[in-house]
Design an enzyme around this catalytic site. Structure first.
Site, PDB file in Angstrom:
ATOM      1  N   GLY A  83       0.778  -1.231   0.000  1.00 29.67           N
ATOM      2  CA  GLY A  83       0.000   0.000   0.000  1.00 29.67           C
ATOM      3  C   GLY A  83       0.807   1.276   0.000  1.00 29.67           C
ATOM      4  N   GLU A 114       4.556  -6.671   1.820  1.00 26.40           N
ATOM      5  CA  GLU A 114       4.414  -7.085   0.419  1.00 26.40           C
ATOM      6  C   GLU A 114       4.313  -5.814  -0.411  1.00 26.40           C
ATOM      7  OE1 GLU A 114       0.885  -9.394   0.341  1.00 26.40           O
ATOM      8  OE2 GLU A 114       1.773 -11.127   1.322  1.00 26.40           O
ATOM      9  N   CYS A 174      -9.790   6.227 -30.162  1.00 30.41           N
ATOM     10  CA  CYS A 174     -10.992   6.969 -30.554  1.00 30.41           C
ATOM     11  C   CYS A 174     -11.901   7.178 -29.353  1.00 30.41           C
ATOM     12  CB  CYS A 174     -11.724   6.205 -31.664  1.00 30.41           C
ATOM     13  SG  CYS A 174     -10.716   5.943 -33.128  1.00 30.41           S
ATOM     14  N   TYR A 210       2.234  -1.121 -12.523  1.00 33.28           N
ATOM     15  CA  TYR A 210       0.832  -0.952 -12.923  1.00 33.28           C
ATOM     16  C   TYR A 210       0.710  -0.045 -14.147  1.00 33.28           C
ATOM     17  CZ  TYR A 210       0.068  -2.988  -8.324  1.00 33.28           C
ATOM     18  OH  TYR A 210       0.087  -3.816  -7.233  1.00 33.28           O
TER      19      TYR A 210
END
Length: 419
Positions: free
Chosen positions: A239, A276, A350, A379
């Site tokens: 986090g 983690e 588009c 990410y």
């Protein structure tokens, strides 16, 4: 500019080399592997005794990224059968755990056969399924229970993973029943707890308070078990956020580790704490380089239409931010004499949602110039809808260079390209 928005010379050289070899305007990713390794070593060195660092490979599961970090971190965190395959193919085998909702029985079975260290259980029904698979394989499987605790309102963040109604973990009110279920499962062995409450956290004090909350709860959670002494692990998730809006003001990892060490040293029987970390490990090594295809003004707003777009780099849209942009003009003298104005950087899709960054001040931008978006190592491409409009997928370049001097020569790098 700061170190997070300055383009290292060896990265600039790698981009130039790729552009020289390309027949079309470019859109490609570049990853600075030595910088990734240095950042990982710095994070690992800051850990106090009794704390481990795992890499959450969902942030970037490319083989070169895993292989660079695996020798540095204590292990890997996975969330799918595909990630099991990638972790097991690493040149440096590391312990690994598996979390996430909706685990398939086939993934559970594969994970056990491949030597998983522990599962993080997300629901009461998952306990029954995991017990069944472990019994079929005649295996005693270590597990952690993932807790969705009741949290003070101050612990809220942009992306809530716990402390609210989410698909993740077991509500704290059901924890006693979950512990009993694992204790009564003959093929499962409860080793501790996992809680991951906040993502995109960039405030040191709030994360210190969250970890303190977990550690205060630890004795109560542990006491629920039939054999509390067997429970030794507290996985506090990740986090830790990246500040894309103010890149010079990043999270104080070393400050967090110092405060955590002081808290653990004051405890009578502290758990083994495990982080983690995904985004904060891999984000800083990545760069997305795109070429300007067109410049235009619409209703008073300037647009730079570039090769690529959010189908390759979805991060800014997913995060809801305007990404930092580095301008690399083809002709720096021409650019220095050009107009300094606001530009919105868009891609080839588009849809008006294909926006990478809004209202960035740049001088003398022209067709053929390059724009480089830093902080693109986590990410980015891996969460993107790459097949939309059937545009070709971008190449990914993993830069390896060595230098014994503080300023490396631009030609001391090698590039491994991957589509």
């Amino acid at each position: 500019m700061d170190k997070y928005t300055l383009l290292p010379e060896h990265v600039r050289s790698a981009i130039a080399q790729h552009r020289k070899q390309s027949r079309d305007p470019i859109a490609a990713f570049f990853y600075d592997l030595p910088a990734l390794a240095a950042h990982g070593r710095s994070m690992k060195a800051a850990l106090p005794p009794g704390v481990e660092l795992f890499y959450a490979i969902k942030a970037n599961s490319e083989a070169a990224i895993i292989d660079t970090l695996a020798p540095i971190v204590d292990g890997l965190e996975l969330s799918s059968g595909g990630e099991i395959e990638r972790a097991c193919n690493s040149v440096t085998p590391r312990p690994w755990v598996m979390s996430g909702p909706g685990k398939l029985d086939s993934d559970m079975r594969c994970a056990m056969q491949q030597g998983i260290e522990a599962f993080h259980i997300e629901s009461l029904s998952e306990i029954d399924r995991l017990q069944r698979v472990a019994a079929e394989l005649n295996r005693i499987q270590p597990v952690l229970l993932r807790i969705n605790p009741v949290l003070p309102a101050a612990f809220s963040s942009r992306l809530k993973m716990a402390g609210a109604a989410t698909p993740f973990g077991i509500d704290e009110a059901q924890l006693s029943a979950a512990v009993s279920a694992v204790d009564n499962a003959p093929n499962l062995s409860l080793r501790g707890f996992h809680s991951h409450a906040m993502s995109h956290q960039i405030e040191l004090r709030r994360h210190q308070q969250l970890l303190a909350f977990y550690l205060e709860r630890w004795p109560q959670w542990r006491a629920l078990a039939r054999d509390p002494e067997q429970l030794t692990q507290l996985n506090v998730g990740g986090g830790i956020g990246v500040n894309y809006l103010q890149p010079s003001q990043q999270f104080d990892w070393h400050g967090l580790c110092q405060a955590l060490g002081e808290h653990l040293s004051a405890m009578q029987a502290p758990p083994l704490v495990r982080f983690e970390i995904g985004r904060y490990l891999s984000a800083f090594c990545g760069y997305y380089a795109i070429e300007v295809l067109d410049t235009k003004v619409s209703h008073g707003e300037g647009f730079l239409v570039c090769r690529g777009g959010t189908h390759q780099f979805r991060l800014p849209v997913a995060q809801g931010h305007d990404h930092p942009v580095i301008h690399l003009p083809e002709d720096s003298c021409r650019a220095s004499r050009g107009e300094n104005r606001s530009w919105t950087v868009v891609g080839q899709l588009c849809t008006p949602k294909d926006v990478l960054s809004r209202r960035q001040m740049m001088r003398g931008v022209a067709v053929g110039d390059l724009l480089v978006l830093p902080l693109a190592g986590a990410y980015g491409y891996n969460i993107s809808h790459a097949d939309f409009l059937c545009h070709p997928r971008p190449e990914q370049h993993f830069i390896e260079h060595s230098s014994t001097a503080a300023s490396a020569s631009a030609d001391t790098h090698t590039i491994c390209a991957q589509v």
